[in-house]
Design a protein around this motif. Structure first.
Motif: not given
Length: 301
Positions: A71-72, A128, A140, A142, A214, A216
């Motif tokens: 996951n990010a 990424y 950010s 992760r 992701f 975002v």
């Protein structure tokens, strides 16, 4: 001969059920703990500000023989919202991923969009870094969750249930009593239900492992947030100076925009203030004139 062998088959069947249940309990518990946003991480985890978004670290060797859910989370800023949002979706498509969900809010000049992107695991690092280099990154992070043990438990449980299912079918072919047939059919139904449930859990894991997630957030701003260029005292002073200058510029800009927006009110206020000032001046002159006339009349007497 069938009547003598039938109790032996049932005994073996009960033994297989007991073995499968012990493995199934651990698999079920594991499946319940899994999700798109993990809590306790058994893999790697990392948080970074904008200056570490391009660290270039490669964890592919760690993931090679493990079942990891990646996951990010990224918070991005842009002064060209339409281009940035289009670029993000295009980068996801070029990486072989897809847009799972999105939302948009705000008016032009202060829009905010949220994306949930699914990217193939082998493209995780490249995507990424691509996001970090194409859009201004404010924050950010992760992380990964190791589900290798849970996945293995599910596979073992499925193998045990498949064997049980085959033996139940064999016993059903040999059964000649109605009560035995009914009992075996019920056992087959329960076995097939467990197989379907575990197959769904395995498919869910395959999806989470095969495609990383992701999260975002994209924000439209007039001025990009400054990112620190170091951790020393000089860098902190420079950052504070930039922040102070930006705050002053934003304050002046807000005053100008407010003045333009409310110019009729300001004009009326100015006109009203001018009228009040003129009236006060006239009254003051009138009082001064009266005060000068009184001594003159006394002198004439």
């Amino acid at each position: 001969m069938k009547k003598r062998l039938f109790p032996l088959f049932l005994a073996l069947l009960l033994l297989l059920s007991a073995c499968g249940a012990s493995v199934g309990n651990s698999a079920s518990a594991a499946a319940g703990d899994s999700g798109s946003m993990p809590g306790d991480m058994n893999g790697w985890t990392e948080e970074a500000s904008a200056d570490t978004a391009e660290s270039g670290a490669d964890f592919s060797a760690v993931r090679k023989n493990a079942k990891l859910i990646l996951n990010a989370n990224l918070t991005l800023e842009t002064q060209d919202f339409d281009k940035a949002s289009a670029d993000i979706e295009k980068m996801a498509a070029d990486a072989g991923g897809y847009l799972e969900s999105s939302s948009l809010s705000g008016d032009a000049g202060s829009r905010h969009a949220s994306y949930v992107l699914r990217i193939p695991q082998e493209k995780f690092e490249a995507f990424y870094e691509q996001l970090g280099s194409s859009v201004h990154v404010v924050y950010s992070s992760r992380s990964s969750e190791d589900v290798t043990e849970q996945y293995t438990d599910i596979e073992t449980r499925l193998a045990t249930l498949t064997t049980k299912h085959e033996r139940l079918l064999a016993l059903l072919d040999q059964a000649d009593k109605m009560e035995d047939i009914i009992s075996l059919e019920n056992a087959l139904a329960d076995c097939e239900y467990e197989i379907d449930s575990l197959t769904g859990s395995k498919r869910h894991y395959d999806d989470l492992v095969g495609f990383s997630t992701f999260y975002v957030d994209l924000k439209e701003v007039q001025t990009l947030t400054a990112t620190p260029e170091g951790s020393g005292f000089g860098a902190q002073l420079a950052q504070a100076a930039k922040t102070g200058t930006r705050g002053l510029v934003n304050a002046v800009r807000a005053l100008i925009v407010g003045a333009v927006m409310f110019w009729p009110v300001l004009l009326l206020a100015a006109a009203g203030g001018g009228a009040v000032a003129v009236l006060r001046r006239r009254r003051r002159k009138a009082r001064e004139a009266e005060q000068t006339e009184i001594p003159t009349e006394k002198d004439n007497r």
